[in-house]
Design an enzyme around this catalytic site. Structure first.
Site, PDB file in Angstrom:
ATOM      1  N   ASP A 199      42.185  -6.385 -24.987  1.00 32.64           N
ATOM      2  CA  ASP A 199      42.297  -6.613 -23.548  1.00 32.64           C
ATOM      3  C   ASP A 199      42.103  -5.218 -22.975  1.00 32.64           C
ATOM      4  O   ASP A 199      42.958  -4.344 -23.167  1.00 32.64           O
ATOM      5  CB  ASP A 199      43.691  -7.147 -23.216  1.00 32.64           C
ATOM      6  CG  ASP A 199      43.854  -7.353 -21.724  1.00 32.64           C
ATOM      7  OD1 ASP A 199      43.470  -6.455 -20.946  1.00 32.64           O
ATOM      8  OD2 ASP A 199      44.376  -8.406 -21.321  1.00 32.64           O
ATOM      9  N   HIS A 200      40.997  -4.983 -22.296  1.00 31.71           N
ATOM     10  CA  HIS A 200      40.667  -3.584 -21.985  1.00 31.71           C
ATOM     11  C   HIS A 200      41.683  -2.926 -21.052  1.00 31.71           C
ATOM     12  O   HIS A 200      41.727  -1.711 -20.939  1.00 31.71           O
ATOM     13  CB  HIS A 200      39.227  -3.455 -21.451  1.00 31.71           C
ATOM     14  CG  HIS A 200      39.082  -3.770 -19.989  1.00 31.71           C
ATOM     15  ND1 HIS A 200      38.955  -5.045 -19.526  1.00 31.71           N
ATOM     16  CD2 HIS A 200      39.050  -2.976 -18.900  1.00 31.71           C
ATOM     17  CE1 HIS A 200      38.856  -5.024 -18.196  1.00 31.71           C
ATOM     18  NE2 HIS A 200      38.904  -3.776 -17.792  1.00 31.71           N
ATOM     19  N   HIS A 262      44.873  -9.734 -18.285  1.00 32.84           N
ATOM     20  CA  HIS A 262      45.200  -8.397 -17.767  1.00 32.84           C
ATOM     21  C   HIS A 262      46.533  -8.367 -17.015  1.00 32.84           C
ATOM     22  O   HIS A 262      47.366  -7.490 -17.220  1.00 32.84           O
ATOM     23  CB  HIS A 262      44.107  -7.914 -16.809  1.00 32.84           C
ATOM     24  CG  HIS A 262      42.732  -7.942 -17.399  1.00 32.84           C
ATOM     25  ND1 HIS A 262      42.484  -7.690 -18.728  1.00 32.84           N
ATOM     26  CD2 HIS A 262      41.522  -8.180 -16.840  1.00 32.84           C
ATOM     27  CE1 HIS A 262      41.185  -7.790 -18.946  1.00 32.84           C
ATOM     28  NE2 HIS A 262      40.585  -8.081 -17.826  1.00 32.84           N
TER      29      HIS A 262
HETATM   30  C1  BG6 Z   1      37.181  -8.052 -16.557  1.00 28.72           C
HETATM   31  C2  BG6 Z   1      36.857  -9.229 -15.696  1.00 28.72           C
HETATM   32  O1  BG6 Z   1      37.931  -8.455 -17.662  1.00 28.72           O
HETATM   33  O2  BG6 Z   1      37.925  -7.113 -15.794  1.00 28.72           O
HETATM   34  C3  BG6 Z   1      36.097  -8.803 -14.460  1.00 28.72           C
HETATM   35  O3  BG6 Z   1      36.081 -10.158 -16.437  1.00 28.72           O
HETATM   36  C4  BG6 Z   1      36.848  -7.723 -13.715  1.00 28.72           C
HETATM   37  O4  BG6 Z   1      35.857  -9.910 -13.600  1.00 28.72           O
HETATM   38  C5  BG6 Z   1      37.247  -6.611 -14.661  1.00 28.72           C
HETATM   39  O5  BG6 Z   1      36.013  -7.227 -12.688  1.00 28.72           O
HETATM   40  C6  BG6 Z   1      38.171  -5.618 -13.969  1.00 28.72           C
HETATM   41  O6  BG6 Z   1      38.371  -4.536 -14.809  1.00 28.72           O
HETATM   42  P1  BG6 Z   1      38.732  -3.111 -14.212  1.00 28.72           P
HETATM   43  O7  BG6 Z   1      38.942  -2.259 -15.414  1.00 28.72           O
HETATM   44  O8  BG6 Z   1      37.594  -2.705 -13.342  1.00 28.72           O
HETATM   45  O9  BG6 Z   1      39.984  -3.313 -13.399  1.00 28.72           O
END
Ligand code: BG6
Length: 513
Positions: A199-200, A262
């Protein structure tokens, strides 16, 4: 703004870490976006920080026909485009020499036989000792089949001290049942310890810092509970629409795309009990316990305590932007939500009756991800005889992005002969203390996969518990079509109902400008 807090920055913990053990990183889907934008720059940054061993190699695999040389050229060209720091020519050469490529149909068993041979050659040439990290940068529908084929080709067997690990990135399933099925399919081939679900959000330094902030400081933990905290707000606001991902988004929607993963990570780290160690499973056990403690939503709770929205056309920075229904790949009658607000309770001794308000959406006026902890108001009695009308409660905000930091608001006396109060803010900004290092957000995650530290990854139970929380919402929402989509203009803070949700409790969303 109040003074910055002054102190010497401690040495970053990662500086003390050793290079990862010898290994080869195999990227399936190497000709795609993730490889060029994130993975290769992250590998470069790791190399530049001396976090990679000399016995290291990257093997790209995908359907596109390319020679080793073409692949090297392409990756290095993209590195120049996407790397945010300065490139050191020697490091670039080092990385380039270690890149190789194999084209093949990932549905074909023969591809995996060829891959085994290619990896044996890489072991021979670079001393990577049979330890492989398979990164599946491919559509999720291919995860199970690729893992099965890796298994059939004996590429997942850990023998003679080598390790074999597989990395996949969300979405993990489309609902609880498909997530369970995916977990079962994976576990038929490899052990849970071999799978790294990314989960990034957990790769973000500021998200990891929630643990440091809470547990490396003595002053917060005693007040981190229902006795002192009135409520918590978690906001993930994006200024972008769905961009080119309309087709994907039509299948997902904001609840699946952002909340179930997230936002639940942010919730878990904010609310979890102190773990007894940083051992991966100890931390993951605490995260899962919190999600298990989330009070299940009955259908009537879904109606009362969740809000969905979809953006309409609007004006952003003087430019007209289309409604969600007018985006490429999106149905003109789509009922998919691009905004969600909801209220959850964590039914344990620490948090009973403290609401957690979550909201996320696309095409909102400001990009901001933060966790705001609102403390209870001080008793007013002392100020009753003064012109002070009300006391603002203290607010602690963990700013995840884009202005990474932490701030605390409190009341102070406005200088003068009468007792007048004004809100002041103490603010710590990450960049003031630790500078900024070029990061894609994947460095720690890749390094942890190579060193076998699964703390920041999703275990199967975590994924399933997350789905369990949102399933009642998905069920009610799919049974009842939204009444008035689109219901918020691009560049606004979501539908009116989101304000009503929190105002019904006598509270309001934090003003984010
Ligand atoms: C991704 C979603 O996991 O996270 C996207 O699929 C979203 O829709 C993105 O824009 C948001 O990531 P960050 O790191 O820009 O907050």
């Amino acid at each position: 703004m109040a003074d910055q807090v002054q102190s010497q920055p401690p040495a970053p913990a990662r500086a003390e870490r050793q290079p990862a053990p010898p290994c080869a990183l195999v990227i399936f889907g190497a000709s795609g976006d993730l490889a060029k934008r994130k993975l290769i720059p992250a590998v470069y940054n790791l190399a530049a920080g001396n976090f990679l061993p000399d016995e290291f190699a990257v093997v790209g695999a995908s359907r596109s026909e390319m020679s080793d040389d073409d692949f090297r050229q392409k990756m290095i060209q993209d590195l120049h485009t996407f790397e945010t720091g300065t490139l050191d020519p020697q490091r670039v050469e080092w990385l380039k020499s270690r890149l190789s490529y194999m084209s093949g149909d990932l549905d074909e068993p023969r591809t995996y036989e060829r891959l085994r041979e290619a990896l044996a050659a890489v072991d021979e040439k670079w001393g990577t000792r049979g330890s492989y990290l398979f990164y599946l940068a491919v559509p999720p529908s291919q995860f199970a089949a690729i893992i099965r084929r890796l298994g059939d080709a004996r590429l997942t067997c850990e023998e003679g001290g080598s390790w074999r690990r597989v990395v996949i990135e969300k979405p993990f399933g489309h609902d609880l049942e498909s997530a369970r099925q995916l977990n079962r399919d994976i576990r038929e081939v490899i052990e849970e310890t071999q799978i790294y679900r990314i989960d990034h959000y957990l790769g973000k330094e500021t998200v990891q810092n929630i643990l440091a902030f809470r547990f490396a400081n003595g002053i917060f933990e005693p007040i981190w509970n229902r006795r002192y905290i009135d409520h918590v707000q978690i906001t993930v606001a994006e200024t972008v629409g769905v961009e080119s991902r309309g087709a994907y988004y039509e299948e997902a929607g904001a609840l699946r795309d952002m909340v179930q993963n997230h936002m639940f990570q942010l919730l878990a780290l904010t609310a979890m009990e102190p773990p007894i160690s940083f051992a991966p499973d100890v931390v993951r056990d605490e995260r899962v316990k919190i999600l298990r403690a989330v009070r299940p939503l009955a259908p009537e709770d879904v109606l009362r305590e969740t809000v969905r929205g979809q953006y309409d056309a609007g004006v952003v920075k003087g430019k007209q932007v289309p409604a969600y229904r007018g985006e490429k790949g999106v149905s003109p009658t789509s009922t998919v939500e691009t905004f969600v607000a909801l209220k959850l309770y964590v039914d344990n001794w620490r948090w009973a009756d403290v609401p957690f308000y979550l909201r996320t959406g696309k095409q909102l006026p400001r990009r901001v991800t933060e966790v705001a902890i609102q403390f209870k108001r001080a008793p007013f009695i002392l100020f009753r005889e003064t012109p002070v009308e009300q006391l603002e409660p203290n607010l602690l905000v963990l700013h995840i992005q884009p202005d990474e930091g932490i701030s605390l608001s409190f009341e102070g006396k406005v200088p003068g002969p009468v007792m007048k109060l004004g809100q002041v803010r103490m603010h710590f900004q990450y960049s003031d203390y630790f500078g900024t290092t070029p990061e894609t957000g994947y460095e720690t995650l890749l390094y942890d996969c190579m060193t076998g530290d699964s703390t920041l990854f999703q275990r199967s139970d975590l994924v399933e518990v997350g789905w369990g929380i949102v399933m009642p919402i998905l069920d009610v929402w799919s049974a009842l079509a939204p009444r008035a989509f689109p219901n918020y203009a691009a560049n606004s803070w979501g539908p009116r109902a989101a304000d009503d949700l929190i105002q019904a409790d006598g509270r309001r969303w934090k003003d984010n400008g």
